[in-house]
Design an enzyme around this catalytic site. Structure first.
Site, short mmCIF file in Angstrom:
data_model
loop_
_atom_site.label_atom_id
_atom_site.label_comp_id
_atom_site.label_asym_id
_atom_site.label_seq_id
_atom_site.Cartn_x
_atom_site.Cartn_y
_atom_site.Cartn_z
N ALA A 48 0.82 -1.23 0.00
CA ALA A 48 0.00 0.00 0.00
C ALA A 48 0.85 1.27 0.00
O ALA A 48 0.31 2.37 0.07
CB ALA A 48 -0.91 -0.01 1.22
N ASN A 49 2.18 1.14 -0.08
CA ASN A 49 3.01 2.34 0.04
C ASN A 49 3.21 3.09 -1.26
O ASN A 49 3.67 4.23 -1.26
CB ASN A 49 4.37 2.00 0.66
CG ASN A 49 5.12 0.94 -0.13
OD1 ASN A 49 4.79 -0.23 -0.01
ND2 ASN A 49 6.08 1.34 -0.93
N THR A 50 2.90 2.45 -2.38
CA THR A 50 3.12 3.14 -3.66
C THR A 50 2.19 2.58 -4.75
O THR A 50 1.50 1.57 -4.52
CB THR A 50 4.61 3.00 -4.10
OG1 THR A 50 4.83 3.80 -5.25
CG2 THR A 50 4.98 1.56 -4.43
N GLY A 51 2.15 3.25 -5.89
CA GLY A 51 1.44 2.73 -7.06
C GLY A 51 -0.04 2.47 -6.84
O GLY A 51 -0.75 3.22 -6.16
N ILE A 52 -0.49 1.37 -7.42
CA ILE A 52 -1.92 1.02 -7.37
C ILE A 52 -2.36 0.79 -5.93
O ILE A 52 -3.47 1.18 -5.53
CB ILE A 52 -2.16 -0.25 -8.23
CG1 ILE A 52 -1.84 0.05 -9.71
CG2 ILE A 52 -3.60 -0.74 -8.10
CD1 ILE A 52 -1.85 -1.16 -10.63
N GLY A 53 -1.49 0.18 -5.12
CA GLY A 53 -1.83 -0.10 -3.72
C GLY A 53 -2.06 1.17 -2.93
O GLY A 53 -3.03 1.28 -2.16
N TYR A 197 7.24 -13.58 -14.46
CA TYR A 197 6.13 -12.69 -14.03
C TYR A 197 4.80 -13.25 -14.51
O TYR A 197 3.86 -13.42 -13.73
CB TYR A 197 6.36 -11.28 -14.56
CG TYR A 197 5.25 -10.30 -14.24
CD1 TYR A 197 5.08 -9.81 -12.94
CD2 TYR A 197 4.35 -9.88 -15.22
CE1 TYR A 197 4.06 -8.91 -12.64
CE2 TYR A 197 3.33 -8.98 -14.92
CZ TYR A 197 3.19 -8.50 -13.63
OH TYR A 197 2.18 -7.62 -13.33
N1 LIG Z 1 1.60 -1.08 -13.29
C1 LIG Z 1 1.05 -1.85 -14.19
O1 LIG Z 1 1.03 -1.51 -15.39
C2 LIG Z 1 0.41 -3.16 -13.81
C3 LIG Z 1 -0.23 -3.91 -14.80
C4 LIG Z 1 -0.80 -5.11 -14.46
C5 LIG Z 1 -0.75 -5.57 -13.15
N2 LIG Z 1 -0.12 -4.83 -12.20
C6 LIG Z 1 -0.08 -5.37 -10.82
O2 LIG Z 1 -0.45 -4.37 -9.91
C7 LIG Z 1 0.11 -4.66 -8.63
C8 LIG Z 1 0.69 -3.39 -8.03
O3 LIG Z 1 1.78 -2.99 -8.82
P1 LIG Z 1 2.16 -1.47 -9.11
O4 LIG Z 1 2.04 -1.30 -10.57
O5 LIG Z 1 1.45 -0.56 -8.20
O6 LIG Z 1 3.74 -1.55 -8.79
P2 LIG Z 1 4.65 -0.81 -7.71
O7 LIG Z 1 4.46 0.64 -7.77
O8 LIG Z 1 6.01 -1.36 -7.95
O9 LIG Z 1 4.08 -1.36 -6.31
C9 LIG Z 1 4.34 -2.67 -5.91
C10 LIG Z 1 4.11 -2.79 -4.42
O10 LIG Z 1 4.41 -4.13 -4.02
C11 LIG Z 1 5.29 -4.07 -2.91
N3 LIG Z 1 6.14 -5.25 -2.80
C12 LIG Z 1 7.05 -5.71 -3.66
N4 LIG Z 1 7.68 -6.77 -3.16
C13 LIG Z 1 7.17 -6.98 -1.93
C14 LIG Z 1 7.41 -7.92 -0.90
N5 LIG Z 1 8.37 -8.84 -0.99
N6 LIG Z 1 6.67 -7.86 0.23
C15 LIG Z 1 5.73 -6.90 0.37
N7 LIG Z 1 5.46 -5.98 -0.57
C16 LIG Z 1 6.17 -6.02 -1.70
C17 LIG Z 1 6.13 -2.83 -3.16
O11 LIG Z 1 6.78 -2.43 -1.98
P3 LIG Z 1 8.17 -1.60 -2.03
O12 LIG Z 1 7.83 -0.22 -2.48
O13 LIG Z 1 8.70 -1.67 -0.66
O14 LIG Z 1 9.04 -2.31 -3.03
C18 LIG Z 1 5.04 -1.88 -3.61
O15 LIG Z 1 4.35 -1.39 -2.51
C19 LIG Z 1 1.15 -5.76 -8.85
O16 LIG Z 1 0.64 -6.98 -8.42
C20 LIG Z 1 1.32 -5.77 -10.37
O17 LIG Z 1 1.68 -7.04 -10.85
C21 LIG Z 1 0.45 -3.62 -12.50
#
Ligand SMILES: NC(=O)c1ccc[n+]([C@@H]2O[C@H](COP(=O)([O-])OP(=O)(O)OC[C@H]3O[C@@H](n4cnc5c(N)ncnc54)[C@H](OP(=O)(O)O)[C@@H]3O)[C@@H](O)[C@H]2O)c1
Length: 313
Positions: A48-53, A197
């Protein structure tokens, strides 16, 4: 027309067209328009600290939920909580440490939730990695499979009793359309693999589908989301920072912001119209047919059995 006038006119026209295209894309993005209020409801958002979360947590906090920010880095979680509080004045944001690269951490997190929380209404399995260099997790599992699938399997199953007690409740899997390119090699499910992935997301989709079937009649709804291409930190392992920055105008034009990208996740987590309609696959706040690749019952069952063995559930 002299050359200066020509350049000024061309630049103004270009900028105008660019801004119009960005606005048009923004207006076309479907948003979750649910007005439901979540007083007294507890939601967990992983990563939940960045991005979609982060944007999902913000949307839930705006609607007055108690949001548990399940993150691996306390500092990043603190900054995220401050960001959400400055926009919502919601005081019910709690950080709980969770590292999905460690089964010990997952178990500690779940123990804390089961002992300390009275209710759990929504679990958003969002955290994930993409393009991670080859590395084994603490439990000897390739990092994509570990973080994106096996730990999610363990975490969700361990929290099921609380979700059932608090029903109607929901589990949302943030998957990816790239799962369609995945393949499960059961002989090497923990090891180094190409398309790690996509494979991990396919494993996760099989899990979501089997879980939905096993939860029939329980009032715990399961939804799977593919958010589309979203401008987040997901590419951090696969692209250098300067290239990512250089691509900013293109990103602005072609891919969703994180706030736009979280809308389908939020829709599946809270929209009243989805109550009891478990089992769907969603994109752009609309249900879509399940892709063929994720529709093999035999692989679905085998994936469940394998995940159970590997996580020791
Ligand atoms: N962005 C896209 O285009 C896209 C497309 C399809 C699906 N998704 C999915 O959307 C979801 C969110 O991704 P996002 O795009 O928001 O990417 P993101 O900005 O990289 O966020 C990923 C989050 O997951 C956390 N994370 C990674 N490894 C972890 C671990 N070992 N334990 C706990 N937390 C962990 C990260 O924490 P840290 O900041 O500490 O690393 C961060 O909070 C993912 O499941 C991704 O596969 C994204």
């Amino acid at each position: 027309m002299d050359s200066t006038t020509w350049y000024v006119t061309a630049s103004v026209t270009f900028v105008g067209m660019f801004v119009t295209a960005v606005l048009f894309r923004s207006l076309r993005t479907r948003r979750c328009n649910s007005c439901v209020l979540l007083h007294g409801k507890t939601c967990i958002v992983t990563g939940a600290n960045t991005g979609i979360g982060l944007q999902t947590a913000l949307e839930l906090a705006k609607r007055h939920a108690r949001v548990i920010m399940a993150c691996r880095d306390p500092n990043k979680a603190r900054i995220a909580i401050e960001y959400i509080q400055s926009r919502t004045k919601n005081g019910s944001l709690v950080f709980k440490p969770l590292d999905l690269a460690s089964h010990v951490s997952v178990k500690e997190f779940c123990k804390d939730i089961l002992e300390e929380e009275h209710t759990l209404n929504v679990l958003v399995n969002n955290a994930g990695v993409m393009g991670h260099p080859y590395q084994l997790s603490e439990d000897g599992i390739e990092m994509h499979m570990a973080v994106n699938h096996f730990s999610v399997f363990l975490l969700t199953n361990m929290l099921l009793s609380k979700l059932k007690e608090s029903s109607p409740s929901r589990i949302v899997f943030v998957s990816s359309a790239l799962h369609k390119r995945g393949e499960i090699d059961f002989e090497n499910v923990k090891g180094k693999q190409t398309k790690a992935y996509a494979n991990s997301k396919l494993a996760n989709v099989y899990f979501a589908r089997e879980l939905h079937e096993r939860l029939a009649g329980s009032k715990v709804d399961v939804f799977t989301v593919h958010p589309g291409m979203v401008d987040t930190e997901l590419a951090r392992y696969s692209m250098s920072k300067w290239l990512w920055t250089l691509l900013y105008p293109l990103r602005l034009l072609l891919i969703k912001t994180a706030s736009q990208g979280c809308q389908t996740v939020v829709h599946c987590a809270i929209s009243e119209e989805l109550e009891g309609k478990s089992g769907g696959y969603f994109g752009a706040c609309v249900q879509e047919p399940w892709p063929e690749v994720s529709s093999c019952k035999e692989t679905q069952l085998k994936m469940w059995k394998t995940s159970k063995e590997i996580t020791g559930l």
